[in-house]
Design a protein around this motif. Structure first.
Motif, PDB file in Angstrom:
ATOM      1  N   SER A   3      12.732  -4.741  34.433  1.00  0.00           N
ATOM      2  CA  SER A   3      11.970  -4.067  33.394  1.00  0.00           C
ATOM      3  C   SER A   3      10.619  -3.693  34.009  1.00  0.00           C
ATOM      4  CB  SER A   3      11.795  -4.948  32.156  1.00  0.00           C
ATOM      5  OG  SER A   3      11.086  -6.114  32.482  1.00  0.00           O
ATOM      6  N   ILE A   4       9.856  -2.906  33.276  1.00  0.00           N
ATOM      7  CA  ILE A   4       8.546  -2.479  33.766  1.00  0.00           C
ATOM      8  C   ILE A   4       7.491  -3.507  33.360  1.00  0.00           C
ATOM      9  CG2 ILE A   4       6.721  -0.718  33.513  1.00  0.00           C
ATOM     10  CD1 ILE A   4       9.070   0.204  35.249  1.00  0.00           C
ATOM     11  N   ASP A   5       6.653  -3.874  34.319  1.00  0.00           N
ATOM     12  CA  ASP A   5       5.509  -4.743  34.042  1.00  0.00           C
ATOM     13  C   ASP A   5       4.463  -3.881  33.338  1.00  0.00           C
ATOM     14  OD1 ASP A   5       3.054  -6.125  34.150  1.00  0.00           O
ATOM     15  OD2 ASP A   5       3.663  -7.188  35.969  1.00  0.00           O
ATOM     16  N   ARG A   6       4.350  -4.065  32.033  1.00  0.00           N
ATOM     17  CA  ARG A   6       3.484  -3.199  31.228  1.00  0.00           C
ATOM     18  C   ARG A   6       2.014  -3.275  31.645  1.00  0.00           C
ATOM     19  NH1 ARG A   6       5.287   0.337  27.200  1.00  0.00           N
ATOM     20  NH2 ARG A   6       3.096   0.811  27.381  1.00  0.00           N
ATOM     21  N   SER A   7       1.551  -4.412  32.103  1.00  0.00           N
ATOM     22  CA  SER A   7       0.140  -4.503  32.485  1.00  0.00           C
ATOM     23  C   SER A   7      -0.141  -3.639  33.719  1.00  0.00           C
ATOM     24  CB  SER A   7      -0.279  -5.952  32.720  1.00  0.00           C
ATOM     25  OG  SER A   7       0.419  -6.506  33.808  1.00  0.00           O
ATOM     26  N   VAL A   8       0.778  -3.627  34.669  1.00  0.00           N
ATOM     27  CA  VAL A   8       0.601  -2.793  35.868  1.00  0.00           C
ATOM     28  C   VAL A   8       0.736  -1.315  35.493  1.00  0.00           C
ATOM     29  CG1 VAL A   8       1.520  -2.242  38.159  1.00  0.00           C
ATOM     30  CG2 VAL A   8       1.417  -4.621  37.394  1.00  0.00           C
ATOM     31  N   TYR A   9       1.754  -1.003  34.694  1.00  0.00           N
ATOM     32  CA  TYR A   9       1.975   0.374  34.252  1.00  0.00           C
ATOM     33  C   TYR A   9       0.754   0.892  33.481  1.00  0.00           C
ATOM     34  CZ  TYR A   9       4.121   4.222  31.597  1.00  0.00           C
ATOM     35  OH  TYR A   9       4.402   5.428  31.029  1.00  0.00           O
ATOM     36  N   ASP A  10       0.264   0.096  32.555  1.00  0.00           N
ATOM     37  CA  ASP A  10      -0.908   0.493  31.771  1.00  0.00           C
ATOM     38  C   ASP A  10      -2.137   0.681  32.652  1.00  0.00           C
ATOM     39  OD1 ASP A  10       0.671   0.461  29.518  1.00  0.00           O
ATOM     40  OD2 ASP A  10      -0.105  -1.442  28.762  1.00  0.00           O
ATOM     41  N   SER A  11      -2.230  -0.106  33.709  1.00  0.00           N
ATOM     42  CA  SER A  11      -3.342   0.025  34.646  1.00  0.00           C
ATOM     43  C   SER A  11      -3.304   1.387  35.351  1.00  0.00           C
ATOM     44  CB  SER A  11      -3.291  -1.104  35.680  1.00  0.00           C
ATOM     45  OG  SER A  11      -4.231  -0.896  36.690  1.00  0.00           O
ATOM     46  N   TYR A  12      -2.110   1.814  35.767  1.00  0.00           N
ATOM     47  CA  TYR A  12      -1.974   3.146  36.383  1.00  0.00           C
ATOM     48  C   TYR A  12      -2.344   4.241  35.386  1.00  0.00           C
ATOM     49  CZ  TYR A  12       0.232   1.425  40.654  1.00  0.00           C
ATOM     50  OH  TYR A  12       0.471   0.807  41.848  1.00  0.00           O
ATOM     51  N   LEU A  13      -1.882   4.101  34.156  1.00  0.00           N
ATOM     52  CA  LEU A  13      -2.203   5.108  33.140  1.00  0.00           C
ATOM     53  C   LEU A  13      -3.701   5.151  32.867  1.00  0.00           C
ATOM     54  CD1 LEU A  13       0.690   4.655  30.556  1.00  0.00           C
ATOM     55  CD2 LEU A  13       0.497   6.322  32.411  1.00  0.00           C
ATOM     56  N   ALA A  14      -4.334   3.995  32.818  1.00  0.00           N
ATOM     57  CA  ALA A  14      -5.779   3.936  32.579  1.00  0.00           C
ATOM     58  C   ALA A  14      -6.538   4.615  33.723  1.00  0.00           C
ATOM     59  CB  ALA A  14      -6.233   2.484  32.425  1.00  0.00           C
ATOM     60  N   ARG A  15      -6.072   4.408  34.949  1.00  0.00           N
ATOM     61  CA  ARG A  15      -6.725   5.073  36.094  1.00  0.00           C
ATOM     62  C   ARG A  15      -6.570   6.584  36.010  1.00  0.00           C
ATOM     63  NH1 ARG A  15      -4.845   1.885  41.318  1.00  0.00           N
ATOM     64  NH2 ARG A  15      -3.814   0.380  40.010  1.00  0.00           N
TER      65      ARG A  15
ATOM     66  N   ASN B 117      15.114  11.280  38.556  1.00  0.00           N
ATOM     67  CA  ASN B 117      15.854  10.024  38.385  1.00  0.00           C
ATOM     68  C   ASN B 117      14.921   8.839  38.179  1.00  0.00           C
ATOM     69  OD1 ASN B 117      18.661  10.858  38.598  1.00  0.00           O
ATOM     70  ND2 ASN B 117      18.104  11.460  40.678  1.00  0.00           N
ATOM     71  N   ARG B 118      13.819   8.809  38.917  1.00  0.00           N
ATOM     72  CA  ARG B 118      12.873   7.703  38.743  1.00  0.00           C
ATOM     73  C   ARG B 118      12.175   7.787  37.391  1.00  0.00           C
ATOM     74  NH1 ARG B 118      12.376   8.531  44.371  1.00  0.00           N
ATOM     75  NH2 ARG B 118      10.472   9.768  44.178  1.00  0.00           N
ATOM     76  N   LEU B 119      11.952   8.998  36.898  1.00  0.00           N
ATOM     77  CA  LEU B 119      11.366   9.133  35.568  1.00  0.00           C
ATOM     78  C   LEU B 119      12.347   8.615  34.508  1.00  0.00           C
ATOM     79  CD1 LEU B 119       8.797  10.068  34.191  1.00  0.00           C
ATOM     80  CD2 LEU B 119       9.812  12.335  33.967  1.00  0.00           C
ATOM     81  N   LYS B 120      13.623   8.883  34.694  1.00  0.00           N
ATOM     82  CA  LYS B 120      14.637   8.346  33.779  1.00  0.00           C
ATOM     83  C   LYS B 120      14.672   6.823  33.854  1.00  0.00           C
ATOM     84  CE  LYS B 120      17.733  12.335  33.961  1.00  0.00           C
ATOM     85  NZ  LYS B 120      19.038  12.837  34.466  1.00  0.00           N
ATOM     86  N   ILE B 121      14.612   6.293  35.073  1.00  0.00           N
ATOM     87  CA  ILE B 121      14.605   4.836  35.246  1.00  0.00           C
ATOM     88  C   ILE B 121      13.369   4.239  34.582  1.00  0.00           C
ATOM     89  CG2 ILE B 121      14.349   2.979  36.959  1.00  0.00           C
ATOM     90  CD1 ILE B 121      16.153   4.683  38.827  1.00  0.00           C
ATOM     91  N   LEU B 122      12.225   4.881  34.765  1.00  0.00           N
ATOM     92  CA  LEU B 122      10.996   4.399  34.134  1.00  0.00           C
ATOM     93  C   LEU B 122      11.178   4.312  32.625  1.00  0.00           C
ATOM     94  CD1 LEU B 122       7.955   3.655  34.244  1.00  0.00           C
ATOM     95  CD2 LEU B 122       7.480   6.105  34.059  1.00  0.00           C
ATOM     96  N   LYS B 123      11.699   5.365  32.027  1.00  0.00           N
ATOM     97  CA  LYS B 123      11.900   5.364  30.573  1.00  0.00           C
ATOM     98  C   LYS B 123      12.848   4.249  30.155  1.00  0.00           C
ATOM     99  CE  LYS B 123      12.070   6.552  26.282  1.00  0.00           C
ATOM    100  NZ  LYS B 123      11.230   5.723  25.432  1.00  0.00           N
ATOM    101  N   LEU B 124      13.953   4.100  30.867  1.00  0.00           N
ATOM    102  CA  LEU B 124      14.909   3.045  30.537  1.00  0.00           C
ATOM    103  C   LEU B 124      14.272   1.667  30.631  1.00  0.00           C
ATOM    104  CD1 LEU B 124      18.051   4.433  32.379  1.00  0.00           C
ATOM    105  CD2 LEU B 124      17.797   4.161  29.894  1.00  0.00           C
TER     106      LEU B 124
END
Length: 120
Positions: free
Chosen positions: A69-81, A15-22
């Motif tokens: 909505s998702i804060d893209r800078s924070v999200y991108d930071s997690y992905l970069a890590r 469910n959280r993955l679906k929320i993330l995508k949305l």
């Protein structure tokens, strides 16, 4: 390391993955997420709390509604890590104890020749 683990735990739920995508694709209020996911308000709010703890949410208030909505800078930071995990040393990840264990680990040949009868 702990924050990265919490991020992975957050998105490990369907469910959280679906929320993330949305929320990566647009802004939604809790009632819209309720309808899209066919979940109760309390369930959606509980899932959103995981994102809030990780500071992944941006909130926009419009009247009595809050749109998320998702804060893209924070999200991108997690992905970069996550991507840089291979390049990080165990010490960088606060895993010095694991590094010490690796340094003293017997080789498979040493284990096989020992009296224990083998490794695996």
């Amino acid at each position: 390391m702990e924050e990265l683990l919490n991020f992975l735990k957050c998105i490990a739920d369907e469910n959280r993955l679906k929320i993330l995508k949305l929320l990566l694709d647009g802004q939604y209020c809790v009632c819209q997420l309720q309808e899209l996911l066919d979940k109760s308000q309390s369930s959606v709010s509980q899932h959103l709390s995981y994102f809030k703890e990780l500071e992944l949410l941006e909130e926009e208030k419009s009247g009595k509604w809050i749109y998320y909505s998702i804060d893209r800078s924070v999200y991108d930071s997690y992905l970069a890590r996550l991507i840089s995990l291979k390049a990080s040393s165990l010490e960088d990840l606060n895993l010095a104890e694991l590094k010490n264990k690796i340094d003293t680990l017997d080789t498979a040949a040493e284990i096989k020749s020992g009296s224990k009868g083998g490794c695996c």
